[in-house]
Design an enzyme around this catalytic site. Structure first.
Site, PDB file in Angstrom:
ATOM      1  N   SER A   4       1.122  13.134 -43.093  1.00 35.83           N
ATOM      2  CA  SER A   4       0.024  13.513 -42.196  1.00 35.83           C
ATOM      3  C   SER A   4      -1.205  12.674 -42.522  1.00 35.83           C
ATOM      4  CB  SER A   4      -0.305  14.994 -42.373  1.00 35.83           C
ATOM      5  OG  SER A   4      -1.561  15.248 -41.792  1.00 35.83           O
ATOM      6  N   HIS A  64       2.650  11.684 -38.802  1.00 35.32           N
ATOM      7  CA  HIS A  64       2.223  12.989 -38.276  1.00 35.32           C
ATOM      8  C   HIS A  64       0.724  12.936 -37.980  1.00 35.32           C
ATOM      9  CE1 HIS A  64       2.740  17.374 -37.796  1.00 35.32           C
ATOM     10  NE2 HIS A  64       1.561  17.499 -38.376  1.00 35.32           N
ATOM     11  N   ASP A  67      -2.452  15.042 -36.593  1.00 38.02           N
ATOM     12  CA  ASP A  67      -2.954  16.398 -36.366  1.00 38.02           C
ATOM     13  C   ASP A  67      -4.178  16.370 -35.461  1.00 38.02           C
ATOM     14  OD1 ASP A  67      -1.273  18.139 -37.993  1.00 38.02           O
ATOM     15  OD2 ASP A  67      -2.029  16.981 -39.690  1.00 38.02           O
ATOM     16  N   MET A  75      -6.989  18.458 -33.658  1.00 34.69           N
ATOM     17  CA  MET A  75      -7.651  19.773 -33.730  1.00 34.69           C
ATOM     18  C   MET A  75      -8.861  19.770 -32.811  1.00 34.69           C
ATOM     19  SD  MET A  75      -7.476  20.510 -37.791  1.00 34.69           S
ATOM     20  CE  MET A  75      -6.011  20.114 -38.755  1.00 34.69           C
ATOM     21  N   HIS A 134       0.807  16.660 -33.378  1.00 35.38           N
ATOM     22  CA  HIS A 134       0.740  18.126 -33.509  1.00 35.38           C
ATOM     23  C   HIS A 134      -0.597  18.600 -32.945  1.00 35.38           C
ATOM     24  CE1 HIS A 134       0.406  21.670 -36.635  1.00 35.38           C
ATOM     25  NE2 HIS A 134       0.553  22.108 -35.396  1.00 35.38           N
ATOM     26  N   MET A 187      -3.256  21.194 -32.294  1.00 31.54           N
ATOM     27  CA  MET A 187      -3.831  22.495 -32.640  1.00 31.54           C
ATOM     28  C   MET A 187      -5.027  22.677 -31.719  1.00 31.54           C
ATOM     29  SD  MET A 187      -3.255  22.017 -36.662  1.00 31.54           S
ATOM     30  CE  MET A 187      -2.909  20.296 -36.357  1.00 31.54           C
ATOM     31  N   MET A 199       4.681  26.433 -39.304  1.00 29.86           N
ATOM     32  CA  MET A 199       3.434  26.258 -40.056  1.00 29.86           C
ATOM     33  C   MET A 199       3.531  27.075 -41.339  1.00 29.86           C
ATOM     34  SD  MET A 199       1.523  24.071 -38.647  1.00 29.86           S
ATOM     35  CE  MET A 199       0.238  24.246 -39.882  1.00 29.86           C
ATOM     36  N   GLY A 237      -5.464  24.046 -39.638  1.00 29.70           N
ATOM     37  CA  GLY A 237      -6.891  23.718 -39.623  1.00 29.70           C
ATOM     38  C   GLY A 237      -7.300  22.727 -40.698  1.00 29.70           C
ATOM     39  N   PHE A 238      -6.623  22.773 -41.836  1.00 27.26           N
ATOM     40  CA  PHE A 238      -7.058  21.930 -42.949  1.00 27.26           C
ATOM     41  C   PHE A 238      -5.856  21.447 -43.762  1.00 27.26           C
ATOM     42  CE2 PHE A 238     -10.252  25.064 -41.937  1.00 27.26           C
ATOM     43  CZ  PHE A 238     -11.375  24.267 -41.737  1.00 27.26           C
ATOM     44  N   GLY A 239      -6.009  20.290 -44.365  1.00 24.32           N
ATOM     45  CA  GLY A 239      -5.024  19.818 -45.325  1.00 24.32           C
ATOM     46  C   GLY A 239      -5.313  20.451 -46.689  1.00 24.32           C
ATOM     47  N   GLY A 240      -4.377  20.280 -47.603  1.00 22.84           N
ATOM     48  CA  GLY A 240      -4.612  20.671 -48.990  1.00 22.84           C
ATOM     49  C   GLY A 240      -4.565  22.164 -49.276  1.00 22.84           C
ATOM     50  N   ASP A 285       5.314  22.303 -42.107  1.00 23.57           N
ATOM     51  CA  ASP A 285       4.003  21.660 -42.200  1.00 23.57           C
ATOM     52  C   ASP A 285       3.015  22.539 -42.963  1.00 23.57           C
ATOM     53  OD1 ASP A 285       1.698  20.205 -41.730  1.00 23.57           O
ATOM     54  OD2 ASP A 285       1.703  20.485 -39.550  1.00 23.57           O
ATOM     55  N   GLY A 286       2.555  22.020 -44.106  1.00 23.91           N
ATOM     56  CA  GLY A 286       1.491  22.700 -44.835  1.00 23.91           C
ATOM     57  C   GLY A 286       1.864  23.051 -46.259  1.00 23.91           C
ATOM     58  N   GLY A 287       1.142  22.461 -47.192  1.00 22.23           N
ATOM     59  CA  GLY A 287       1.313  22.816 -48.597  1.00 22.23           C
ATOM     60  C   GLY A 287       2.603  22.348 -49.238  1.00 22.23           C
ATOM     61  N   GLY A 333       0.588  15.859 -46.399  1.00 20.71           N
ATOM     62  CA  GLY A 333      -0.674  15.146 -46.328  1.00 20.71           C
ATOM     63  C   GLY A 333      -1.233  14.928 -47.713  1.00 20.71           C
TER      64      GLY A 333
HETATM   65  C1  DX5 Z   1      -2.687  21.632 -41.117  1.00 22.64           C
HETATM   66  C2  DX5 Z   1      -1.998  20.424 -40.518  1.00 22.64           C
HETATM   67  C3  DX5 Z   1      -1.131  19.727 -41.477  1.00 22.64           C
HETATM   68  C4  DX5 Z   1      -1.839  19.152 -42.683  1.00 22.64           C
HETATM   69  C5  DX5 Z   1      -0.911  19.293 -43.832  1.00 22.64           C
HETATM   70  O1  DX5 Z   1      -3.367  22.323 -40.148  1.00 22.64           O
HETATM   71  O2  DX5 Z   1      -1.201  20.788 -39.416  1.00 22.64           O
HETATM   72  O3  DX5 Z   1      -0.323  18.726 -40.859  1.00 22.64           O
HETATM   73  O4  DX5 Z   1      -2.202  17.811 -42.544  1.00 22.64           O
HETATM   74  O5  DX5 Z   1      -1.591  18.917 -44.972  1.00 22.64           O
HETATM   75  P1  DX5 Z   1      -1.072  19.275 -46.439  1.00 22.64           P
HETATM   76  O6  DX5 Z   1       0.264  18.615 -46.613  1.00 22.64           O
HETATM   77  O7  DX5 Z   1      -2.138  18.699 -47.296  1.00 22.64           O
HETATM   78  O8  DX5 Z   1      -0.970  20.779 -46.526  1.00 22.64           O
HETATM   79 ZN    ZN Z   2       0.326  19.228 -38.632  1.00 19.66          ZN
END
Ligand code: DX5
Ligand code: ZN
Length: 217
Positions: free
Chosen positions: A8, A33, A35, A37, A66, A68, A137, A142-145, A175-177, A197
């Protein structure tokens, strides 16, 4: 263990976004990927059409977009023009999901639907046969990390069973974490595509991290 990796670019260094995409092109990553938003569906704003168009020529890898955002059906053709290969909408943002899926396919893209952590897998039952991709999900979008929500593993398993029961050929993307500590169990639960990501872009040599993640057994 075989799976596709979709880094991502949300976690890339935005002052060098083009370089990040060129790096992904040279790497063992399978997809890119992206994202999107809108600041309404999620409390964050990211990429719009000019940015997606600008980075599209920098790689031949598939663009996994993706959305959002609310009312994603308003922009399907624009995302195709910008270079999306797969277009994934959020289940929670679509009043007429069946129509939106058909419109994505008619526009010449693969169609995906994402479900938030609180949305039960069963809500996808009647869409599964039409889908190319189901995006689970594993954090609140909304956020990475953020940290992986463990119940997502059960959801991946239930979707896999539902797909087998109705003969769906969709792939399951998570997707996520995702990180090197939980990746194997997520793939074992049934994920075909992994988004990552932070686990990639927070490292000093993302291209090597991608190779390491792809080599995990
Ligand atoms: C979150 C995004 C993800 C995000 C994942 O809302 O849809 O694609 O980039 O990031 P990580 O891998 O850091 O959780
Ligand atoms: Zn995503």
């Amino acid at each position: 263990m075989s799976y596709l990796l979709a880094p991502s670019i949300l976690s890339a260094d935005m002052s060098h976004l083009g370089d990040a995409v060129i790096m992904l092109d040279k790497s063992q990553a399978d997809w890119v990927h992206v994202d999107v938003m809108d600041g309404v569906f999620v409390p964050n704003l990211t990429f719009g059409f000019p940015i997606i168009k600008a980075i599209r020529p920098l790689t031949t890898k598939l663009f996994d977009v993706h959305l959002m955002m609310v009312q994603p059906e308003r922009y399907i053709k624009e995302f195709k023009k910008a270079g999306a290969d797969i277009l994934t909408v959020q289940y929670e943002a679509c009043t007429h999901l069946h129509r939106t899926i058909q419109e994505i396919k008619n526009a010449g893209m693969q169609a995906g639907v994402a479900i938030n952590p609180h949305t039960p897998a069963i809500m996808l039952q009647d869409a599964l046969q039409d889908l190319d991709l189901v995006l689970v999900m594993s954090v609140n979008p909304g956020f990475g990390g953020q940290s992986f929500i463990p119940q997502s593993l059960l959801k991946i398993r239930s979707i896999k069973k539902m797909m087998a029961a109705c003969g769906s050929h969709a792939v399951i993307e998570v997707d996520g974490g995702v990180n090197r500590d939980n990746l194997v169990q997520i793939v074992e639960a049934g994920a075909d595509v992994i988004v990552a990501g932070n686990a990639i872009f927070s490292t000093s040599r993302p291209i090597d991290t991608i190779a390491e993640l792809k080599a995990m057994k």
